[in-house]
Write a protein that holds these residues in place. Sequence first.
Motif, PDB file in Angstrom:
ATOM      1  N   SER A 153     -15.177  -0.822  -2.931  1.00  0.00           N
ATOM      2  CA  SER A 153     -15.550  -0.688  -4.344  1.00  0.00           C
ATOM      3  C   SER A 153     -14.644  -1.483  -5.290  1.00  0.00           C
ATOM      4  O   SER A 153     -14.998  -1.700  -6.442  1.00  0.00           O
ATOM      5  N   GLY A 154     -13.484  -1.870  -4.818  1.00  0.00           N
ATOM      6  CA  GLY A 154     -12.525  -2.556  -5.678  1.00  0.00           C
ATOM      7  C   GLY A 154     -11.771  -1.616  -6.599  1.00  0.00           C
ATOM      8  O   GLY A 154     -10.994  -2.069  -7.449  1.00  0.00           O
ATOM      9  N   ARG A 155     -11.970  -0.314  -6.469  1.00  0.00           N
ATOM     10  CA  ARG A 155     -11.330   0.666  -7.338  1.00  0.00           C
ATOM     11  C   ARG A 155      -9.993   1.118  -6.761  1.00  0.00           C
ATOM     12  O   ARG A 155      -9.752   1.060  -5.555  1.00  0.00           O
TER      13      ARG A 155
ATOM     14  N   LEU B 264      -7.070   9.013  -1.074  1.00  0.00           N
ATOM     15  CA  LEU B 264      -7.617   9.908  -2.091  1.00  0.00           C
ATOM     16  C   LEU B 264      -8.299   9.061  -3.164  1.00  0.00           C
ATOM     17  O   LEU B 264      -7.643   8.274  -3.865  1.00  0.00           O
ATOM     18  N   ALA B 265      -9.613   9.218  -3.293  1.00  0.00           N
ATOM     19  CA  ALA B 265     -10.404   8.421  -4.231  1.00  0.00           C
ATOM     20  C   ALA B 265     -10.363   9.046  -5.629  1.00  0.00           C
ATOM     21  O   ALA B 265     -11.393   9.431  -6.190  1.00  0.00           O
ATOM     22  N   VAL B 266      -9.166   9.131  -6.201  1.00  0.00           N
ATOM     23  CA  VAL B 266      -8.982   9.885  -7.440  1.00  0.00           C
ATOM     24  C   VAL B 266      -9.623   9.230  -8.659  1.00  0.00           C
ATOM     25  O   VAL B 266      -9.845   9.892  -9.678  1.00  0.00           O
ATOM     26  N   THR B 267      -9.942   7.934  -8.600  1.00  0.00           N
ATOM     27  CA  THR B 267     -10.570   7.267  -9.756  1.00  0.00           C
ATOM     28  C   THR B 267     -12.082   7.140  -9.593  1.00  0.00           C
ATOM     29  O   THR B 267     -12.757   6.595 -10.465  1.00  0.00           O
TER      30      THR B 267
ATOM     31  N   ALA C 166     -16.907  12.626  -4.420  1.00  0.00           N
ATOM     32  CA  ALA C 166     -15.734  12.062  -3.747  1.00  0.00           C
ATOM     33  C   ALA C 166     -14.522  12.073  -4.681  1.00  0.00           C
ATOM     34  O   ALA C 166     -13.413  12.457  -4.287  1.00  0.00           O
ATOM     35  N   GLY C 167     -14.742  11.672  -5.941  1.00  0.00           N
ATOM     36  CA  GLY C 167     -13.646  11.651  -6.897  1.00  0.00           C
ATOM     37  C   GLY C 167     -13.157  13.041  -7.244  1.00  0.00           C
ATOM     38  O   GLY C 167     -11.943  13.290  -7.309  1.00  0.00           O
ATOM     39  N   GLU C 168     -14.101  13.961  -7.457  1.00  0.00           N
ATOM     40  CA  GLU C 168     -13.735  15.329  -7.814  1.00  0.00           C
ATOM     41  C   GLU C 168     -12.965  16.002  -6.668  1.00  0.00           C
ATOM     42  O   GLU C 168     -11.953  16.682  -6.890  1.00  0.00           O
ATOM     43  N   LYS C 169     -13.409  15.785  -5.430  1.00  0.00           N
ATOM     44  CA  LYS C 169     -12.746  16.369  -4.264  1.00  0.00           C
ATOM     45  C   LYS C 169     -11.319  15.825  -4.138  1.00  0.00           C
ATOM     46  O   LYS C 169     -10.373  16.579  -3.873  1.00  0.00           O
TER      47      LYS C 169
ATOM     48  N   ARG D  22      -9.027  17.288  -6.868  1.00  0.00           N
ATOM     49  CA  ARG D  22      -8.654  18.669  -6.553  1.00  0.00           C
ATOM     50  C   ARG D  22      -7.589  18.708  -5.457  1.00  0.00           C
ATOM     51  O   ARG D  22      -6.649  19.496  -5.507  1.00  0.00           O
ATOM     52  N   LEU D  23      -7.752  17.840  -4.450  1.00  0.00           N
ATOM     53  CA  LEU D  23      -6.770  17.789  -3.365  1.00  0.00           C
ATOM     54  C   LEU D  23      -5.409  17.340  -3.897  1.00  0.00           C
ATOM     55  O   LEU D  23      -4.364  17.912  -3.534  1.00  0.00           O
ATOM     56  N   LEU D  24      -5.397  16.337  -4.766  1.00  0.00           N
ATOM     57  CA  LEU D  24      -4.137  15.866  -5.348  1.00  0.00           C
ATOM     58  C   LEU D  24      -3.451  16.985  -6.118  1.00  0.00           C
ATOM     59  O   LEU D  24      -2.229  17.183  -5.999  1.00  0.00           O
TER      60      LEU D  24
END
Length: 527
Positions: free
Chosen positions: A439-441, A461-464, A469-472, A475-477
């Motif tokens: 995704s380049g993110r 962790l796809a935090v952005t 996927a981002g929400e999960k 929350r994990l972070l």
Amino acid sequence: MLRDYQQRTIDQLYAWFAAGNEGNPCLVLPTGAGKSHVVAALCKGILQEYPDQRILMLTHVKELIEQNAEKMRQHWPNAPMGIYSAGLRRKELDEPITFAGIQSIAKRAQDIGHIDIVIIDECHLVSHKDEGGYRSLLAALLIINPALRVIGLTATPYRLGHGYITDKPALFDALIEPVSIEELIYKGYLSKLRSKLTSTKLSTEGVHKRGGEYIDSELQAAVDTSDKNQAVVAEVIRIGYERKAWLFFCAGVDHAQHIKQCLIDQGIVADCVTGDTPAVERAKMLAEFRAGRIQALTNANVLTTGFDHPRIDLIAMLRPTMSPGLYVQMAGRGLRIAENKKDCLVLDFAGVVDQHGPITAVKPPPKKGDKIGEAPVKVCDNCQEIVHISCKVCPACGAAFPEVEKAALRLHNLDIMGIEGIDLNVTSWTWRKHISKASGREMLAVTYYGGLSDTPVTEYLAVTHDGYAGEKSRRLLATLAKQSCALLDYGCSDIQSQADSMSQAKPPGAIEYKREGKFFSVINRSF
């Protein structure tokens, strides 16, 4: 150019100050991590950003003064620096950066004048009490500038009879540990160590202690006998005959001389260096050792700090010690990498590995009056290799250790038909920014490190990202930050800052993971 973990060290130091922390931090970097490069880059960055600052770099031996000054010149050829050391016959105090020996400068506070930052190499040598050369100099400099800050560097952040150097009373208030030995070995920056339980054992029975350490004269009398010396040398030759550079740590000057003579009698080219060896003779001897013309070098309380020879591939420990710091410093001489060097063999005649544990999991010394526990090691019955207690297979000979019966069975990841995950005892973790190729993110990546024979485990962790996927991941972070007591700014959009904050936090003691293709899935974390 700094290595990634060296830049990480400086970034975490700045982040610690930026968080408003008061007091003095200590950077904990393993032997061989390149502390002098970190110091050079730190000094350069400070003076280029704040030209009016004055920095005093202190250490206790002239070899470290020369080493730190040399790296400063490499990073910054025109650095405004001076050296103050009687041993180097230089007394320069007019530059913004001064590299100095504590013995030479301890009583020169008025000559030094206003100092903004004091950096102390091997800072575990600073007394936790208000006494000694370092503390008296710092007290005098604080009168001149009450805003003075102290930054320490060490591979061994503890003192015999006191515990960690941050345990009160203490000069240092926090330990910043940006990298582990496991990570440095995995990335090829350090060499592996191996250790063997030897047939010959040096007993300390009847040897008294003073200040928590064995009394030198009694210790030497106990271990320095003709029969023991000949047995030690015979065993070193038998086990290490293929190795090229041998370093012996002995219990005293006489002991070191006697071991040298035993080696020579067996046809080994050997020499001995002690505190009484003249400087010119010592320099020549070390040069011959580095060149390979001397195979074995014995020493007594000399070559623990300030001496580096990457080709050392055999260390013989003949000096029992109650000090885990001294043990780590001795073992650390074998951590340097060199061409055609696979590892460094540590022959532990003194029982220090068994006493203090692996250097990746050394027990800090107990405080005065505290009870001493057992080190987390065990011995392979097949080849006598000394390994961490968690090893399931001997890394030296491949023999399997007996299975330890589990207390109870349990389900994993709520998947009753799933394959049980792999357990990893975590020694450290590292967080970093990662760019997704798909995704380049920006993402966060965390790598968990275990023992030296364990494969590091990385999860992303796809935090952005948007959606589930981002929400999960967010929350994990948040969960990991809470469990590790991380000082995380959830409103911060800077991924690297979040990574730096998490890297400074305490990792889980163990994880359970599965390999899914070329990636890992962490299914459980135990804090």
